[in-house]
Design a protein around this motif. Structure first.
Motif, PDB file in Angstrom:
ATOM      1  N   GLN A  69      10.992  -4.395   4.602  1.00 24.72           N
ATOM      2  CA  GLN A  69      10.121  -4.157   3.450  1.00 24.72           C
ATOM      3  C   GLN A  69       9.829  -5.470   2.761  1.00 24.72           C
ATOM      4  OE1 GLN A  69      11.559  -1.363   0.512  1.00 24.72           O
ATOM      5  NE2 GLN A  69       9.790  -1.687  -0.837  1.00 24.72           N
ATOM      6  N   VAL A  70       8.543  -5.752   2.569  1.00 21.92           N
ATOM      7  CA  VAL A  70       8.091  -6.917   1.805  1.00 21.92           C
ATOM      8  C   VAL A  70       7.107  -6.394   0.771  1.00 21.92           C
ATOM      9  CG1 VAL A  70       6.978  -9.163   1.882  1.00 21.92           C
ATOM     10  CG2 VAL A  70       8.384  -8.418   3.805  1.00 21.92           C
ATOM     11  N   GLY A  71       7.512  -6.431  -0.490  1.00 27.73           N
ATOM     12  CA  GLY A  71       6.687  -5.808  -1.513  1.00 27.73           C
ATOM     13  C   GLY A  71       6.673  -4.301  -1.300  1.00 27.73           C
ATOM     14  N   ARG A  72       5.487  -3.729  -1.250  1.00 32.40           N
ATOM     15  CA  ARG A  72       5.372  -2.291  -0.988  1.00 32.40           C
ATOM     16  C   ARG A  72       5.212  -1.976   0.492  1.00 32.40           C
ATOM     17  NH1 ARG A  72       0.678   0.270  -4.213  1.00 32.40           N
ATOM     18  NH2 ARG A  72       1.576   2.116  -3.211  1.00 32.40           N
ATOM     19  N   LEU A  73       4.978  -3.003   1.309  1.00 32.15           N
ATOM     20  CA  LEU A  73       4.726  -2.797   2.734  1.00 32.15           C
ATOM     21  C   LEU A  73       6.036  -2.677   3.507  1.00 32.15           C
ATOM     22  CD1 LEU A  73       2.719  -2.794   5.169  1.00 32.15           C
ATOM     23  CD2 LEU A  73       3.056  -5.282   5.257  1.00 32.15           C
ATOM     24  N   ILE A  74       6.110  -1.662   4.380  1.00 32.15           N
ATOM     25  CA  ILE A  74       7.261  -1.466   5.259  1.00 32.15           C
ATOM     26  C   ILE A  74       6.774  -1.450   6.701  1.00 32.15           C
ATOM     27  CG2 ILE A  74       9.139   0.078   5.962  1.00 32.15           C
ATOM     28  CD1 ILE A  74       7.743   0.680   2.566  1.00 32.15           C
ATOM     29  N   VAL A  75       7.406  -2.260   7.550  1.00 33.79           N
ATOM     30  CA  VAL A  75       7.087  -2.308   8.975  1.00 33.79           C
ATOM     31  C   VAL A  75       8.372  -2.070   9.746  1.00 33.79           C
ATOM     32  CG1 VAL A  75       6.172  -3.691  10.877  1.00 33.79           C
ATOM     33  CG2 VAL A  75       5.195  -3.931   8.589  1.00 33.79           C
ATOM     34  N   GLY A  76       8.329  -1.215  10.762  1.00 34.82           N
ATOM     35  CA  GLY A  76       9.540  -0.908  11.496  1.00 34.82           C
ATOM     36  C   GLY A  76       9.312  -0.649  12.966  1.00 34.82           C
ATOM     37  N   ALA A  77      10.397  -0.791  13.738  1.00 30.29           N
ATOM     38  CA  ALA A  77      10.420  -0.416  15.151  1.00 30.29           C
ATOM     39  C   ALA A  77      11.415   0.715  15.301  1.00 30.29           C
ATOM     40  CB  ALA A  77      10.828  -1.607  16.014  1.00 30.29           C
ATOM     41  N   GLU A  78      11.149   1.664  16.216  1.00 31.76           N
ATOM     42  CA  GLU A  78      12.024   2.822  16.342  1.00 31.76           C
ATOM     43  C   GLU A  78      12.026   3.383  17.753  1.00 31.76           C
ATOM     44  OE1 GLU A  78      10.656   5.875  13.709  1.00 31.76           O
ATOM     45  OE2 GLU A  78       8.659   5.970  14.600  1.00 31.76           O
ATOM     46  N   GLY A  79      13.084   4.111  18.064  1.00 31.78           N
ATOM     47  CA  GLY A  79      13.208   4.831  19.318  1.00 31.78           C
ATOM     48  C   GLY A  79      13.761   6.222  19.058  1.00 31.78           C
TER      49      GLY A  79
END
Length: 204
Positions: A69-79
């Motif tokens: 999470q950077v600021g309001r943005l969330i980026v993720g990888a998942e399985g």
């Protein structure tokens, strides 16, 4: 399939190499590794324009991932690894009186999600990636019965809402659509899949 797997592996490697740098900049309640259990509604149907019926069942399994999470943005990888109780049947597929049955088995998924924090404890997100489903097939015509199983390559897209219930736990609700194609045992398979799942997770 080989190209899809290589692309997914390359993306995972790039994310892994970038993780230390991102972790230094990332902060917020949605940063960190996570594991979760998922359970929900599963519906599959033949994607061909033929006389077929959809079938409903239950999907169940587990997922894991990492979010930044950077600021309001969330980026993720998942399985994710799931099973299902769903099966579907198509009559008069090739000839009058025949039937084709497909039982859903295990499903493997790898992808990414991008979200936005709408409060300190809630986020909305969209997701997409590669999915591989194993199915058991049975074709009957007259007294002849042919069986087999195959792995189907496909894609998945979806959207959901995640809500923190404590500093390290959360619940989520998610809708996703998957499409699979391939198959070499009976006929060229084209499967549409709709799922609505709930999840309970732990973030480290």
């Amino acid at each position: 399939m080989r190209k899809l797997v290589l692309t997914a592996a390359s993306a995972a490697l790039a994310i892994g190499l970038a993780a230390p740098a991102m972790a230094q900049d990332a902060q917020g309640p949605f940063t960190g590794a996570r594991v979760e259990a998922v359970l929900g509604y599963d519906s599959i149907s033949d994607g061909h324009d033929q006389s077929s019926s959809s079938s409903d069942g239950v999907t169940y399994g587990g997922a894991f991932g990492y979010d930044w999470q950077v600021g309001r943005l969330i980026v993720g990888a998942e399985g994710e690894i799931t099973g299902s109780t769903t099966d579907t049947r198509t009559d008069n597929l090739i000839a009058n009186g025949d039937s084709y049955r497909m039982d859903a088995g295990r499903d493997l998924y790898a992808g990414v999600r991008v979200g936005a924090a709408i409060s300190p404890v809630a986020m909305v997100y969209a997701k997409g990636g590669y999915t591989n489903a194993r199915v058991d097939e049975e074709y009957r015509v007259g007294s002849t019965r042919t069986t087999g199983h195959t792995d189907l390559d496909g894609f998945r897209i979806g959207a959901g809402l995640e809500y923190k219930t404590s500093a390290n736990t959360y619940v989520k609700g998610e809708y996703r659509y998957s499409n699979y194609s391939g198959g070499d045992n009976v006929y060229d398979v084209d499967v549409d899949r709709h799922q609505v799942v709930a999840g309970v997770g732990l973030r480290f």
